[in-house]
Design a protein around this motif. Structure first.
Motif, PDB file in Angstrom:
ATOM      1  N   GLY A  15       8.258 -12.602  43.792  1.00  0.00           N
ATOM      2  CA  GLY A  15       7.118 -13.455  44.105  1.00  0.00           C
ATOM      3  C   GLY A  15       7.526 -14.697  44.874  1.00  0.00           C
ATOM      4  O   GLY A  15       6.851 -15.110  45.822  1.00  0.00           O
ATOM      5  N   VAL A  16       8.641 -15.297  44.476  1.00  0.00           N
ATOM      6  CA  VAL A  16       9.154 -16.480  45.178  1.00  0.00           C
ATOM      7  C   VAL A  16       9.581 -16.101  46.595  1.00  0.00           C
ATOM      8  O   VAL A  16       9.280 -16.810  47.557  1.00  0.00           O
ATOM      9  CB  VAL A  16      10.318 -17.137  44.389  1.00  0.00           C
ATOM     10  CG1 VAL A  16      10.984 -18.228  45.205  1.00  0.00           C
ATOM     11  CG2 VAL A  16       9.810 -17.693  43.065  1.00  0.00           C
ATOM     12  N   ALA A  17      10.261 -14.980  46.748  1.00  0.00           N
ATOM     13  CA  ALA A  17      10.701 -14.522  48.077  1.00  0.00           C
ATOM     14  C   ALA A  17       9.495 -14.277  48.983  1.00  0.00           C
ATOM     15  O   ALA A  17       9.499 -14.665  50.158  1.00  0.00           O
ATOM     16  CB  ALA A  17      11.543 -13.254  47.958  1.00  0.00           C
ATOM     17  N   LYS A  18       8.443 -13.676  48.441  1.00  0.00           N
ATOM     18  CA  LYS A  18       7.236 -13.416  49.233  1.00  0.00           C
ATOM     19  C   LYS A  18       6.592 -14.729  49.665  1.00  0.00           C
ATOM     20  O   LYS A  18       6.141 -14.852  50.807  1.00  0.00           O
ATOM     21  CB  LYS A  18       6.254 -12.580  48.411  1.00  0.00           C
ATOM     22  CG  LYS A  18       5.023 -12.176  49.180  1.00  0.00           C
ATOM     23  CD  LYS A  18       4.127 -11.275  48.366  1.00  0.00           C
ATOM     24  CE  LYS A  18       2.889 -10.913  49.180  1.00  0.00           C
ATOM     25  NZ  LYS A  18       1.974 -10.066  48.425  1.00  0.00           N
ATOM     26  N   LEU A  19       6.558 -15.699  48.784  1.00  0.00           N
ATOM     27  CA  LEU A  19       5.978 -16.996  49.133  1.00  0.00           C
ATOM     28  C   LEU A  19       6.814 -17.702  50.199  1.00  0.00           C
ATOM     29  O   LEU A  19       6.276 -18.318  51.115  1.00  0.00           O
ATOM     30  CB  LEU A  19       5.834 -17.869  47.887  1.00  0.00           C
ATOM     31  CG  LEU A  19       5.116 -19.202  48.078  1.00  0.00           C
ATOM     32  CD1 LEU A  19       3.746 -19.020  48.715  1.00  0.00           C
ATOM     33  CD2 LEU A  19       4.977 -19.916  46.740  1.00  0.00           C
ATOM     34  N   ARG A  20       8.130 -17.589  50.109  1.00  0.00           N
ATOM     35  CA  ARG A  20       8.999 -18.182  51.139  1.00  0.00           C
ATOM     36  C   ARG A  20       8.742 -17.549  52.507  1.00  0.00           C
ATOM     37  O   ARG A  20       8.713 -18.241  53.526  1.00  0.00           O
ATOM     38  CB  ARG A  20      10.470 -18.001  50.755  1.00  0.00           C
ATOM     39  CG  ARG A  20      10.918 -18.908  49.637  1.00  0.00           C
ATOM     40  CD  ARG A  20      12.349 -18.616  49.276  1.00  0.00           C
ATOM     41  NE  ARG A  20      12.811 -19.530  48.248  1.00  0.00           N
ATOM     42  CZ  ARG A  20      13.782 -19.244  47.404  1.00  0.00           C
ATOM     43  NH1 ARG A  20      14.409 -18.068  47.474  1.00  0.00           N
ATOM     44  NH2 ARG A  20      14.155 -20.124  46.501  1.00  0.00           N
ATOM     45  N   CYS A  65      13.814 -14.397  54.436  1.00  0.00           N
ATOM     46  CA  CYS A  65      13.353 -13.553  55.545  1.00  0.00           C
ATOM     47  C   CYS A  65      14.483 -12.698  56.106  1.00  0.00           C
ATOM     48  O   CYS A  65      14.258 -11.875  56.998  1.00  0.00           O
ATOM     49  CB  CYS A  65      12.774 -14.421  56.664  1.00  0.00           C
ATOM     50  SG  CYS A  65      11.260 -15.286  56.225  1.00  0.00           S
ATOM     51  N   GLY A  66      15.704 -12.920  55.632  1.00  0.00           N
ATOM     52  CA  GLY A  66      16.854 -12.176  56.141  1.00  0.00           C
ATOM     53  C   GLY A  66      17.275 -12.636  57.522  1.00  0.00           C
ATOM     54  O   GLY A  66      17.848 -11.856  58.288  1.00  0.00           O
ATOM     55  N   LEU A  67      17.008 -13.910  57.840  1.00  0.00           N
ATOM     56  CA  LEU A  67      17.302 -14.452  59.164  1.00  0.00           C
ATOM     57  C   LEU A  67      18.438 -15.459  59.109  1.00  0.00           C
ATOM     58  O   LEU A  67      18.609 -16.159  58.110  1.00  0.00           O
ATOM     59  CB  LEU A  67      16.050 -15.132  59.730  1.00  0.00           C
ATOM     60  CG  LEU A  67      14.819 -14.244  59.854  1.00  0.00           C
ATOM     61  CD1 LEU A  67      13.595 -15.073  60.180  1.00  0.00           C
ATOM     62  CD2 LEU A  67      15.054 -13.180  60.910  1.00  0.00           C
ATOM     63  N   ASP A  68      19.184 -15.543  60.177  1.00  0.00           N
ATOM     64  CA  ASP A  68      20.214 -16.570  60.307  1.00  0.00           C
ATOM     65  C   ASP A  68      19.511 -17.877  60.647  1.00  0.00           C
ATOM     66  O   ASP A  68      18.856 -17.977  61.689  1.00  0.00           O
ATOM     67  CB  ASP A  68      21.196 -16.179  61.414  1.00  0.00           C
ATOM     68  CG  ASP A  68      22.283 -17.217  61.604  1.00  0.00           C
ATOM     69  OD1 ASP A  68      21.963 -18.283  62.181  1.00  0.00           O
ATOM     70  OD2 ASP A  68      23.417 -16.965  61.198  1.00  0.00           O
ATOM     71  N   HIS A  69      19.619 -18.866  59.776  1.00  0.00           N
ATOM     72  CA  HIS A  69      18.857 -20.100  59.964  1.00  0.00           C
ATOM     73  C   HIS A  69      19.246 -20.840  61.248  1.00  0.00           C
ATOM     74  O   HIS A  69      18.394 -21.430  61.908  1.00  0.00           O
ATOM     75  CB  HIS A  69      18.978 -21.021  58.745  1.00  0.00           C
ATOM     76  CG  HIS A  69      20.342 -21.595  58.542  1.00  0.00           C
ATOM     77  ND1 HIS A  69      21.332 -20.919  57.868  1.00  0.00           N
ATOM     78  CD2 HIS A  69      20.869 -22.777  58.928  1.00  0.00           C
ATOM     79  CE1 HIS A  69      22.416 -21.668  57.853  1.00  0.00           C
ATOM     80  NE2 HIS A  69      22.166 -22.801  58.486  1.00  0.00           N
ATOM     81  N   GLU A  70      20.525 -20.792  61.618  1.00  0.00           N
ATOM     82  CA  GLU A  70      20.960 -21.488  62.833  1.00  0.00           C
ATOM     83  C   GLU A  70      20.379 -20.830  64.082  1.00  0.00           C
ATOM     84  O   GLU A  70      19.879 -21.519  64.981  1.00  0.00           O
ATOM     85  CB  GLU A  70      22.483 -21.549  62.907  1.00  0.00           C
ATOM     86  CG  GLU A  70      23.085 -22.459  61.853  1.00  0.00           C
ATOM     87  CD  GLU A  70      24.607 -22.438  61.844  1.00  0.00           C
ATOM     88  OE1 GLU A  70      25.209 -21.595  62.539  1.00  0.00           O
ATOM     89  OE2 GLU A  70      25.184 -23.271  61.131  1.00  0.00           O
TER      90      GLU A  70
END
Length: 83
Positions: A15-20, A65-70
């Motif tokens: 649930g937390v991951a979905k909200l993020r 989201c499985g993304l590289d933040h940089e």
């Protein structure tokens, strides 16, 4: 300790991951708006450029989201600089 019935069910990791993910989608959609008020854009860019580690920070949302933040940050800022 039992949760209060009026507080709803406890949060799950899913649930937390979905909200993020929802938070990230919302921020990116708002930044894509052509006539975003300057104060709102400044607030969203501050969140995007922050390295704060918190439950709903840019870093946490990007990770969910499985993304590289940089890479994401650099890409968004590059797109915005073209406008």
């Amino acid at each position: 300790m039992k949760p209060s019935p009026d507080c709803g069910p406890p949060w799950t990791n899913a649930g937390v991951a979905k909200l993020r993910i929802t938070v990230m989608e919302d921020v990116l959609m708002r930044l894509a708006k052509p006539r975003l008020p300057p104060n709102e854009q400044a607030e969203l860019l501050a969140w995007l450029c922050s390295d704060l580690i918190a439950p709903f920070s840019f870093l946490a949302c990007a990770a969910s989201c499985g993304l590289d933040h940089e890479e994401l940050r650099e890409g968004v800022l590059a797109l915005l600089s073209r406008e």
